[in-house]
Design a protein around this motif. Structure first.
Motif, PDB file in Angstrom:
ATOM      1  N   ASP A 121      45.211  40.468  48.137  1.00  0.00           N
ATOM      2  CA  ASP A 121      45.262  40.754  49.575  1.00  0.00           C
ATOM      3  C   ASP A 121      43.935  41.314  50.062  1.00  0.00           C
ATOM      4  OD1 ASP A 121      48.224  40.298  50.045  1.00  0.00           O
ATOM      5  OD2 ASP A 121      48.313  41.827  48.477  1.00  0.00           O
ATOM      6  N   ILE A 122      43.239  42.026  49.165  1.00  0.00           N
ATOM      7  CA  ILE A 122      41.954  42.641  49.504  1.00  0.00           C
ATOM      8  C   ILE A 122      40.946  42.312  48.410  1.00  0.00           C
ATOM      9  CG2 ILE A 122      40.738  44.802  49.989  1.00  0.00           C
ATOM     10  CD1 ILE A 122      43.505  46.027  50.611  1.00  0.00           C
ATOM     11  N   TYR A 123      39.779  41.818  48.809  1.00  0.00           N
ATOM     12  CA  TYR A 123      38.677  41.581  47.868  1.00  0.00           C
ATOM     13  C   TYR A 123      37.532  42.510  48.238  1.00  0.00           C
ATOM     14  CZ  TYR A 123      41.055  37.259  46.446  1.00  0.00           C
ATOM     15  OH  TYR A 123      41.964  36.347  45.974  1.00  0.00           O
ATOM     16  N   VAL A 124      37.072  43.307  47.269  1.00  0.00           N
ATOM     17  CA  VAL A 124      35.939  44.208  47.481  1.00  0.00           C
ATOM     18  C   VAL A 124      34.759  43.668  46.685  1.00  0.00           C
ATOM     19  CG1 VAL A 124      35.081  46.566  47.294  1.00  0.00           C
ATOM     20  CG2 VAL A 124      37.526  46.162  47.730  1.00  0.00           C
ATOM     21  N   ILE A 125      33.649  43.378  47.370  1.00  0.00           N
ATOM     22  CA  ILE A 125      32.476  42.778  46.720  1.00  0.00           C
ATOM     23  C   ILE A 125      31.304  43.748  46.827  1.00  0.00           C
ATOM     24  CG2 ILE A 125      30.955  40.780  46.590  1.00  0.00           C
ATOM     25  CD1 ILE A 125      33.096  39.214  48.177  1.00  0.00           C
ATOM     26  N   ASN A 126      30.833  44.208  45.665  1.00  0.00           N
ATOM     27  CA  ASN A 126      29.688  45.119  45.614  1.00  0.00           C
ATOM     28  C   ASN A 126      28.419  44.281  45.511  1.00  0.00           C
ATOM     29  OD1 ASN A 126      28.051  47.334  45.414  1.00  0.00           O
ATOM     30  ND2 ASN A 126      29.088  48.238  43.651  1.00  0.00           N
ATOM     31  N   SER A 127      27.601  44.313  46.530  1.00  0.00           N
ATOM     32  CA  SER A 127      26.478  43.384  46.665  1.00  0.00           C
ATOM     33  C   SER A 127      25.164  43.963  46.172  1.00  0.00           C
ATOM     34  CB  SER A 127      26.327  42.987  48.138  1.00  0.00           C
ATOM     35  OG  SER A 127      25.989  44.139  48.913  1.00  0.00           O
ATOM     36  N   CYS A 128      24.183  43.075  46.050  1.00  0.00           N
ATOM     37  CA  CYS A 128      22.825  43.423  45.620  1.00  0.00           C
ATOM     38  C   CYS A 128      21.848  42.767  46.599  1.00  0.00           C
ATOM     39  CB  CYS A 128      22.595  42.911  44.200  1.00  0.00           C
ATOM     40  SG  CYS A 128      20.894  43.094  43.592  1.00  0.00           S
ATOM     41  N   SER A 129      20.658  43.360  46.715  1.00  0.00           N
ATOM     42  CA  SER A 129      19.668  42.771  47.616  1.00  0.00           C
ATOM     43  C   SER A 129      18.272  42.783  47.007  1.00  0.00           C
ATOM     44  CB  SER A 129      19.639  43.523  48.950  1.00  0.00           C
ATOM     45  OG  SER A 129      19.024  42.746  49.952  1.00  0.00           O
ATOM     46  N   ALA A 168      37.005  51.563  42.456  1.00  0.00           N
ATOM     47  CA  ALA A 168      38.279  50.925  42.103  1.00  0.00           C
ATOM     48  C   ALA A 168      39.321  51.954  41.695  1.00  0.00           C
ATOM     49  CB  ALA A 168      38.059  49.922  40.971  1.00  0.00           C
ATOM     50  N   ARG A 169      38.874  53.027  41.029  1.00  0.00           N
ATOM     51  CA  ARG A 169      39.824  54.057  40.588  1.00  0.00           C
ATOM     52  C   ARG A 169      40.463  54.787  41.755  1.00  0.00           C
ATOM     53  NH1 ARG A 169      35.743  54.799  36.798  1.00  0.00           N
ATOM     54  NH2 ARG A 169      34.961  56.697  37.777  1.00  0.00           N
ATOM     55  N   LYS A 170      39.814  54.753  42.919  1.00  0.00           N
ATOM     56  CA  LYS A 170      40.392  55.386  44.098  1.00  0.00           C
ATOM     57  C   LYS A 170      41.686  54.692  44.535  1.00  0.00           C
ATOM     58  CE  LYS A 170      35.903  56.990  45.820  1.00  0.00           C
ATOM     59  NZ  LYS A 170      36.181  58.434  45.794  1.00  0.00           N
ATOM     60  N   PHE A 171      41.842  53.424  44.130  1.00  0.00           N
ATOM     61  CA  PHE A 171      43.042  52.669  44.470  1.00  0.00           C
ATOM     62  C   PHE A 171      44.170  52.880  43.459  1.00  0.00           C
ATOM     63  CE2 PHE A 171      39.694  50.543  46.710  1.00  0.00           C
ATOM     64  CZ  PHE A 171      40.274  49.961  47.823  1.00  0.00           C
ATOM     65  N   SER A 172      43.849  53.428  42.304  1.00  0.00           N
ATOM     66  CA  SER A 172      44.777  53.411  41.172  1.00  0.00           C
ATOM     67  C   SER A 172      46.064  54.181  41.421  1.00  0.00           C
ATOM     68  CB  SER A 172      44.090  53.959  39.922  1.00  0.00           C
ATOM     69  OG  SER A 172      43.012  53.123  39.561  1.00  0.00           O
ATOM     70  N   ASP A 173      45.968  55.329  42.045  1.00  0.00           N
ATOM     71  CA  ASP A 173      47.157  56.163  42.232  1.00  0.00           C
ATOM     72  C   ASP A 173      47.847  55.911  43.568  1.00  0.00           C
ATOM     73  OD1 ASP A 173      46.620  57.359  39.786  1.00  0.00           O
ATOM     74  OD2 ASP A 173      45.281  58.829  40.710  1.00  0.00           O
ATOM     75  N   LEU A 174      47.432  54.878  44.240  1.00  0.00           N
ATOM     76  CA  LEU A 174      47.995  54.575  45.552  1.00  0.00           C
ATOM     77  C   LEU A 174      48.819  53.302  45.503  1.00  0.00           C
ATOM     78  CD1 LEU A 174      44.732  55.461  47.469  1.00  0.00           C
ATOM     79  CD2 LEU A 174      46.809  56.842  47.392  1.00  0.00           C
ATOM     80  N   ASN A 175      49.163  52.810  46.666  1.00  0.00           N
ATOM     81  CA  ASN A 175      50.071  51.657  46.734  1.00  0.00           C
ATOM     82  C   ASN A 175      49.303  50.341  46.613  1.00  0.00           C
ATOM     83  OD1 ASN A 175      52.675  50.622  46.966  1.00  0.00           O
ATOM     84  ND2 ASN A 175      52.402  50.203  49.140  1.00  0.00           N
ATOM     85  N   MET A 224      56.084  46.327  49.062  1.00  0.00           N
ATOM     86  CA  MET A 224      55.369  45.751  47.923  1.00  0.00           C
ATOM     87  C   MET A 224      53.935  46.251  47.896  1.00  0.00           C
ATOM     88  SD  MET A 224      56.653  41.783  47.946  1.00  0.00           S
ATOM     89  CE  MET A 224      55.584  41.423  46.564  1.00  0.00           C
ATOM     90  N   LYS A 225      53.402  46.404  46.688  1.00  0.00           N
ATOM     91  CA  LYS A 225      52.024  46.853  46.545  1.00  0.00           C
ATOM     92  C   LYS A 225      51.051  45.767  46.988  1.00  0.00           C
ATOM     93  CE  LYS A 225      52.420  50.265  42.847  1.00  0.00           C
ATOM     94  NZ  LYS A 225      51.906  50.692  41.523  1.00  0.00           N
ATOM     95  N   LYS A 226      50.023  46.177  47.689  1.00  0.00           N
ATOM     96  CA  LYS A 226      48.954  45.252  48.043  1.00  0.00           C
ATOM     97  C   LYS A 226      48.092  44.990  46.807  1.00  0.00           C
ATOM     98  CE  LYS A 226      49.652  44.795  52.512  1.00  0.00           C
ATOM     99  NZ  LYS A 226      49.937  43.474  53.132  1.00  0.00           N
ATOM    100  N   LYS A 227      47.677  43.738  46.629  1.00  0.00           N
ATOM    101  CA  LYS A 227      46.841  43.381  45.488  1.00  0.00           C
ATOM    102  C   LYS A 227      45.371  43.481  45.877  1.00  0.00           C
ATOM    103  CE  LYS A 227      50.287  40.338  43.388  1.00  0.00           C
ATOM    104  NZ  LYS A 227      50.601  38.970  42.904  1.00  0.00           N
ATOM    105  N   VAL A 228      44.581  44.161  45.032  1.00  0.00           N
ATOM    106  CA  VAL A 228      43.163  44.352  45.324  1.00  0.00           C
ATOM    107  C   VAL A 228      42.338  43.904  44.120  1.00  0.00           C
ATOM    108  CG1 VAL A 228      43.259  46.771  44.548  1.00  0.00           C
ATOM    109  CG2 VAL A 228      41.393  46.027  46.049  1.00  0.00           C
ATOM    110  N   ALA A 229      41.225  43.219  44.399  1.00  0.00           N
ATOM    111  CA  ALA A 229      40.340  42.709  43.349  1.00  0.00           C
ATOM    112  C   ALA A 229      38.900  43.110  43.659  1.00  0.00           C
ATOM    113  CB  ALA A 229      40.454  41.190  43.244  1.00  0.00           C
TER     114      ALA A 229
END
Length: 452
Positions: A41-49, A23-30, A1-6
């Protein structure tokens, strides 16, 4: 099953461009892209400081992700992760911290890591020096009716309150060849508005990262090249923030005649006191800023002119604040964002604050409120002058079936009665009145007027 990424983005337009690229780096993969509001399954958070509030928001977003899936693998990227990797790694819920360079190779690291289990503390992959010379092309596409296109990164300025040069390194630029290629691609993909973005876009031309580039370019060279793109008839170009000392009069004159660049300027100001501007180590005085505004108003009377102002900077006495207030009151700008000074470690102003040269939070809050009221009045006045004029609005997709919303070329938030075929299209409208409930301009489509 594909892993879900947000994915979730905090901060500037440049962060949005980079998040979309990553995010597009994930598009053609599983992997399956899902909303951040749901289970992943995976959360990617782009932060600011830029401010302490942005770092606090990051922690809140991590907790939010954990509530959605307590076993999720959380990855921290962005300026907060770059500046304080150890601090970020100790935040409960974070599993992987990637530095500036590493975030663009996120897939490689995921392939090497067992992300089926949590890490505490988080694993850090971080090369602090790489951001001094690396450049990664980025643009956003797919999430909005407009695209943020990165043309430049980093900053050579040393404003005394800012950590961005530390987080992103020195100023460096995309090649004109790649920028033009990306604009053509985005327009062909149906993007109707492209926003040129970066950390200091007026500094464009320094350290161009392209093997075929043999000459030095300027920001003026770039906008002239963009204006000649044939496909640009399919959309429009908007500038993001540009420093007043880098917005040359030749650029303003050129933009005033362009049919493709919209009449919208965002010019950071920060203070109406030359003394405070000096302490901030800004590269201009308020007289130069006033001259730029007058030049724009003379050449493009209906242009939107936005700005940024910082309140509560160390050493900002009541007198210096009043200088800012009265200067902004007289200045013919459309509105401005107000930021309460946030002391950032490793900046010059931080050490001044430590020495007692600070403004209390109570006074900062009061000054912020005063300027917010002034900004709202200015925006109202600007909008009222546009009533009964013809504008072009890019309408956005939304869940409201009563109205469609969008922005005019001169950045007035506008709504019309819902017409589904208008979504993600540029439409000519007549501005009718301001809705007193939400402050949004009510318009009527010229197409609709002609049909009736």
């Amino acid at each position: 099953m594909k892993k879900k990424v947000a994915f979730y983005t905090i901060g500037c337009k440049l962060n949005y461009a980079e998040t979309s690229t990553i995010a597009r780096k994930f598009s053609d993969l599983n992997y399956e892209h899902v909303s951040f509001n749901g289970f992943a399954d995976i959360y990617v958070i782009n932060s600011c400081s830029v401010t302490k509030n942005a770092e606090t928001e990051f922690k809140c977003i991590v907790r939010y992700a954990m509530r959605k899936n307590e076993k999720a693998f959380v990855i921290a990227i962005g300026c907060y992760a770059q500046l304080y990797p150890k601090e970020v790694s100790e935040i409960i819920g974070v599993d992987l911290v990637l530095g500036y360079e590493e975030k663009f190779h996120i897939i490689d690291y995921l392939n090497q890591i067992n992300f089926s289990k949590k890490n505490s503390p988080a694993k850090i992959l971080f090369s602090k020096e790489t951001c001094s010379y690396s450049y990664f092309s980025s643009y956003s596409i797919g999430y909005r009716t407009r695209s943020f296109l990165k043309i430049q990164d980093g900053c050579d300025y040393k404003c005394s309150y800012c950590v961005i040069p530390i987080a992103r390194g020195p100023s460096r630029s995309e090649s004109i060849e790649t920028i033009l290629k990306n604009i053509k691609y985005l327009l062909k993909k149906g993007v109707k508005e492209i926003v040129l973005t970066g950390i200091n876009i007026g500094d464009y031309g320094k350290k161009i990262f392209h093997k075929n580039e043999r000459r030095t370019y300027t920001f003026f060279d770039l906008i002239q090249e963009i204006n000649q793109i044939k496909e640009i008839e399919m959309g429009r170009i908007r500038l993001s923030s540009i420093e007043p000392n880098l917005l040359k009069n030749e650029c303003i004159e050129f933009l005033s005649k362009s049919k493709h660049f919209v009449p919208h300027f965002h010019i950071p100001f920060q203070s109406g006191s030359n003394y405070i501007l000096g302490k901030m180590q800004r590269r201009y005085r308020k007289e130069l800023y006033q001259e730029k505004v007058k030049t724009i108003r003379h050449l493009i009377p209906n242009a939107y002119i936005g700005s940024d102002v910082i309140v509560g900077f160390p050493g900002e006495t009541h007198r210096y604040f009043l200088e800012t207030y009265h200067f902004m009151k007289k200045l013919d700008i459309s509105s401005f964002h107000i930021f309460t000074y946030s002391h950032r470690p490793n900046t010059k102003s931080y050490y001044n604050t430590q020495q007692g040269d600070h403004v209390s939070k109570k006074i900062q809050k009061k000054r912020n409120k005063i300027l917010r009221i002034l900004s709202k009045r200015k925006y109202r006045f600007f909008c009222e002058k546009q009533i009964h004029t013809k504008k072009t609005v890019l309408f956005e997709k939304n869940s409201n079936n009563e109205y469609l919303y969008g922005y005019t070329e001169n950045y007035i938030r506008t709504k019309i009665s819902f017409i589904p075929t208008f979504i993600n299209t540029l439409q000519d409208v007549i501005l009718k009145e301001i809705d007193e409930k939400d402050g949004i301009m009510i318009a009527q489509s010229i197409h609709e007027m002609n049909s009736t």
